[in-house]
Design an enzyme around this catalytic site. Structure first.
Site, PDB file in Angstrom:
ATOM      1  N   GLU A 179       0.777  -1.408  -0.016  1.00 25.60           N
ATOM      2  CA  GLU A 179       0.041   0.038  -0.023  1.00 25.60           C
ATOM      3  C   GLU A 179       0.721   1.410   0.016  1.00 25.60           C
ATOM      4  O   GLU A 179       0.500   2.477  -0.737  1.00 25.60           O
ATOM      5  CB  GLU A 179      -1.061   0.062   1.414  1.00 25.60           C
ATOM      6  CG  GLU A 179      -1.825  -1.127   1.203  1.00 25.60           C
ATOM      7  CD  GLU A 179      -1.290  -2.261   1.917  1.00 25.60           C
ATOM      8  OE1 GLU A 179      -0.295  -2.710   1.926  1.00 25.60           O
ATOM      9  OE2 GLU A 179      -2.321  -3.087   2.419  1.00 25.60           O
ATOM     10  N   CYS A 199      -2.461  -2.750   7.014  1.00 21.14           N
ATOM     11  CA  CYS A 199      -1.956  -2.683   8.526  1.00 21.14           C
ATOM     12  C   CYS A 199      -2.177  -1.217   8.908  1.00 21.14           C
ATOM     13  O   CYS A 199      -2.490  -0.147   8.265  1.00 21.14           O
ATOM     14  CB  CYS A 199      -0.310  -3.269   8.442  1.00 21.14           C
ATOM     15  SG  CYS A 199       0.805  -1.575   7.856  1.00 21.14           S
ATOM     16  N   CYS A 211      -0.086   1.549   7.142  1.00 25.41           N
ATOM     17  CA  CYS A 211      -0.567   2.077   5.708  1.00 25.41           C
ATOM     18  C   CYS A 211      -1.944   2.760   5.963  1.00 25.41           C
ATOM     19  O   CYS A 211      -2.231   3.611   5.023  1.00 25.41           O
ATOM     20  CB  CYS A 211      -0.878   0.826   4.944  1.00 25.41           C
ATOM     21  SG  CYS A 211       0.848   0.099   4.426  1.00 25.41           S
TER      22      CYS A 211
HETATM   23  N1  THU Z   1       2.227  -6.433   4.189  1.00 21.87           N
HETATM   24  C1  THU Z   1       1.502  -5.463   3.109  1.00 21.87           C
HETATM   25  O1  THU Z   1       2.413  -5.407   1.963  1.00 21.87           O
HETATM   26  N2  THU Z   1       0.397  -4.801   3.430  1.00 21.87           N
HETATM   27  C2  THU Z   1      -0.167  -5.305   4.470  1.00 21.87           C
HETATM   28  O2  THU Z   1      -1.290  -4.437   4.496  1.00 21.87           O
HETATM   29  C3  THU Z   1       0.145  -6.115   5.425  1.00 21.87           C
HETATM   30  C4  THU Z   1       1.356  -6.609   5.232  1.00 21.87           C
HETATM   31  C5  THU Z   1       3.275  -6.960   3.728  1.00 21.87           C
HETATM   32  C6  THU Z   1       4.567  -6.884   4.744  1.00 21.87           C
HETATM   33  C7  THU Z   1       5.329  -8.315   4.604  1.00 21.87           C
HETATM   34  O3  THU Z   1       5.928  -8.106   3.284  1.00 21.87           O
HETATM   35  C8  THU Z   1       4.296  -9.161   4.178  1.00 21.87           C
HETATM   36  O4  THU Z   1       3.230  -8.635   3.938  1.00 21.87           O
HETATM   37  C9  THU Z   1       3.996 -10.104   5.639  1.00 21.87           C
HETATM   38  O5  THU Z   1       3.669  -9.129   6.832  1.00 21.87           O
END
Ligand code: THU
Length: 136
Positions: A59, A88, A91
């Site tokens: 994101e 998360c 983000c």
């Molecule tokens: N991750 C994202 O890209 N977006 C999110 O909203 C949550 C987590 C990624 C971070 C990491 O590379 C992987 O997912 C596992 O946490």
């Protein structure tokens, strides 16, 4: 769920970006896309690092790409994960920075083959951080 052509394009951009995820440590590939107020779509994927804490979520890659291209206002986002996971907390805060109307800002949670849920940014981050106005 009924998606407009613009919303479908946003979802498809998030799915396509997921194919570029660099996630050798978690094995959890994520793609994201954001829609600007002038109708442009910017996508991103998660990019991990051997120094784990340096990894960046899909994101934020999408948002920063939009901002670097000159966009300032975002109106919707889509996130593609294996299981329809939502953005998360970090983000959510970054999306809020560029959202004029969090109540109408749609966040689509999708998997590669399903639209799982539609949230609003206000649902996801109801009390996000804003700098207090001068003297406030
Ligand atoms: N991750 C994202 O890209 N977006 C999110 O909203 C949550 C987590 C990624 C971070 C990491 O590379 C992987 O997912 C596992 O946490």
């Amino acid at each position: 769920m009924n998606l407009s052509p613009t919303e479908q394009a946003l979802v498809q951009a998030a799915r396509a970006a997921r194919a570029h995820a660099y996630a050798p440590y978690s094995g959890y590939a994520v793609g994201a896309a954001v829609l600007t107020d002038d109708g442009r779509v910017f996508a991103g994927c998660n990019v991990e690092n051997a120094s784990y804490g340096l990894s960046l979520c899909a994101e934020r890659v999408a948002v920063f790409s939009a901002i670097a291209a000159g966009a300032r206002r975002l109106v919707a986002a889509a996130v593609c994960t294996p299981d329809g996971g939502t953005p998360c907390g970090a983000c959510r805060q970054v999306l809020l920075e560029f959202a004029d109307a969090p109540e109408s800002f749609a966040v689509w949670g999708v998997s590669p083959d399903r639209v799982i849920a539609r949230y609003t940014l206000a649902d996801l981050i109801p009390h996000g951080f804003r700098l207090a106005p001068e003297g406030g």
